[in-house]
Scaffold this motif. Structure first.
Motif, PDB file in Angstrom:
ATOM      1  N   LEU A  40     -42.002   1.795  45.094  1.00 16.55           N
ATOM      2  CA  LEU A  40     -43.440   2.012  45.110  1.00 16.55           C
ATOM      3  C   LEU A  40     -43.778   3.504  45.105  1.00 16.55           C
ATOM      4  O   LEU A  40     -44.844   3.884  44.638  1.00 16.55           O
ATOM      5  N   ALA A  41     -42.860   4.348  45.575  1.00 19.91           N
ATOM      6  CA  ALA A  41     -43.087   5.803  45.498  1.00 19.91           C
ATOM      7  C   ALA A  41     -43.152   6.249  44.042  1.00 19.91           C
ATOM      8  O   ALA A  41     -43.961   7.124  43.691  1.00 19.91           O
ATOM      9  N   ASP A  42     -42.339   5.657  43.173  1.00 22.10           N
ATOM     10  CA  ASP A  42     -42.400   5.981  41.749  1.00 22.10           C
ATOM     11  C   ASP A  42     -43.724   5.518  41.148  1.00 22.10           C
ATOM     12  O   ASP A  42     -44.353   6.232  40.361  1.00 22.10           O
ATOM     13  N   ALA A  43     -44.152   4.335  41.534  1.00 25.24           N
ATOM     14  CA  ALA A  43     -45.436   3.824  41.056  1.00 25.24           C
ATOM     15  C   ALA A  43     -46.572   4.720  41.539  1.00 25.24           C
ATOM     16  O   ALA A  43     -47.515   4.995  40.788  1.00 25.24           O
ATOM     17  N   ALA A  44     -46.472   5.200  42.771  1.00 24.19           N
ATOM     18  CA  ALA A  44     -47.511   6.092  43.310  1.00 24.19           C
ATOM     19  C   ALA A  44     -47.610   7.371  42.487  1.00 24.19           C
ATOM     20  O   ALA A  44     -48.704   7.815  42.150  1.00 24.19           O
TER      21      ALA A  44
ATOM     22  N   ARG B 152     -45.466  -5.146  38.365  1.00 20.62           N
ATOM     23  CA  ARG B 152     -46.163  -5.545  39.596  1.00 20.62           C
ATOM     24  C   ARG B 152     -46.336  -4.358  40.544  1.00 20.62           C
ATOM     25  O   ARG B 152     -47.346  -4.251  41.233  1.00 20.62           O
ATOM     26  N   ALA B 153     -45.354  -3.471  40.567  1.00 15.30           N
ATOM     27  CA  ALA B 153     -45.472  -2.266  41.401  1.00 15.30           C
ATOM     28  C   ALA B 153     -46.617  -1.390  40.913  1.00 15.30           C
ATOM     29  O   ALA B 153     -47.382  -0.843  41.718  1.00 15.30           O
ATOM     30  N   MET B 154     -46.738  -1.267  39.597  1.00 12.05           N
ATOM     31  CA  MET B 154     -47.833  -0.464  39.045  1.00 12.05           C
ATOM     32  C   MET B 154     -49.185  -1.110  39.347  1.00 12.05           C
ATOM     33  O   MET B 154     -50.153  -0.416  39.673  1.00 12.05           O
ATOM     34  N   GLY B 155     -49.257  -2.440  39.267  1.00 14.60           N
ATOM     35  CA  GLY B 155     -50.494  -3.136  39.608  1.00 14.60           C
ATOM     36  C   GLY B 155     -50.877  -2.927  41.064  1.00 14.60           C
ATOM     37  O   GLY B 155     -52.040  -2.656  41.383  1.00 14.60           O
ATOM     38  N   LEU B 156     -49.892  -3.038  41.950  1.00 13.15           N
ATOM     39  CA  LEU B 156     -50.151  -2.813  43.373  1.00 13.15           C
ATOM     40  C   LEU B 156     -50.575  -1.375  43.618  1.00 13.15           C
ATOM     41  O   LEU B 156     -51.511  -1.110  44.376  1.00 13.15           O
TER      42      LEU B 156
ATOM     43  N   GLY C 179     -57.412   2.258  44.221  1.00 15.08           N
ATOM     44  CA  GLY C 179     -58.803   1.823  44.345  1.00 15.08           C
ATOM     45  C   GLY C 179     -59.185   1.594  45.797  1.00 15.08           C
ATOM     46  O   GLY C 179     -60.288   1.953  46.226  1.00 15.08           O
ATOM     47  N   PHE C 180     -58.281   1.010  46.571  1.00 14.04           N
ATOM     48  CA  PHE C 180     -58.511   0.795  48.001  1.00 14.04           C
ATOM     49  C   PHE C 180     -58.741   2.116  48.713  1.00 14.04           C
ATOM     50  O   PHE C 180     -59.692   2.270  49.483  1.00 14.04           O
ATOM     51  N   VAL C 181     -57.897   3.102  48.433  1.00 16.28           N
ATOM     52  CA  VAL C 181     -58.052   4.432  49.031  1.00 16.28           C
ATOM     53  C   VAL C 181     -59.419   5.007  48.664  1.00 16.28           C
ATOM     54  O   VAL C 181     -60.131   5.551  49.510  1.00 16.28           O
TER      55      VAL C 181
ATOM     56  N   HIS D 185     -51.005  -9.952  45.362  1.00 17.22           N
ATOM     57  CA  HIS D 185     -49.895  -9.117  44.877  1.00 17.22           C
ATOM     58  C   HIS D 185     -48.591  -9.481  45.594  1.00 17.22           C
ATOM     59  O   HIS D 185     -47.546  -9.667  44.969  1.00 17.22           O
ATOM     60  N   PHE D 186     -48.670  -9.572  46.915  1.00 22.29           N
ATOM     61  CA  PHE D 186     -47.475  -9.827  47.717  1.00 22.29           C
ATOM     62  C   PHE D 186     -46.974 -11.256  47.547  1.00 22.29           C
ATOM     63  O   PHE D 186     -45.767 -11.490  47.512  1.00 22.29           O
TER      64      PHE D 186
END
Length: 124
Positions: free
Chosen positions: A4-8, A47-51, A57-59, A114-115
């Protein structure tokens, strides 16, 4: 599992997040990765990119962007109790740590999807 760090990193660049938003996204996704591990949910790259995009958006919503539209509470019937509880805890933990109001049911449900998909996926 796709990190998820890569997706971030990719989402920060693609969505032109400011430094504060980017830092908050990385913090949130690190906690999300721990939640995924606890649930046995594995995110492939898509899925990681979607999350990560949803998390950005949440942030932004926490920082004053318009809230999510309402979704049907009946969709919760499709979410395992452990997933719903873990995701609600993840979101509450993040909002509490940042001194913000807790997440609404719509936010919890959309993250839980997502989860749930990552947990139920045959991808390994």
């Amino acid at each position: 599992m796709y990190p998820l760090a890569d997706a971030a990193r990719r989402v920060c660049a693609e969505m032109a997040l400011g430094p504060g938003e980017a830092a908050e996204l990385r913090t949130f996704l690190a906690a999300a990765e721990r939640t995924a591990e606890t649930l046995g949910a594995r995110f492939d790259e898509g899925r990681a990119m979607g999350l990560a995009a949803h998390s950005a958006g949440f942030v932004r919503r926490l920082r004053g962007a318009p809230p999510l539209p309402s979704v049907s509470a009946a969709l919760f019937d499709e979410i395992d109790d452990d997933v719903r509880g873990a995701v609600a805890g993840l979101l509450r933990g993040h909002t509490r740590a940042s001194g913000r109001a807790g997440p609404g049911d719509d936010e919890v449900l959309l993250f839980a999807i997502h989860f749930q998909i990552a947990k139920s996926s045959s991808w390994r």
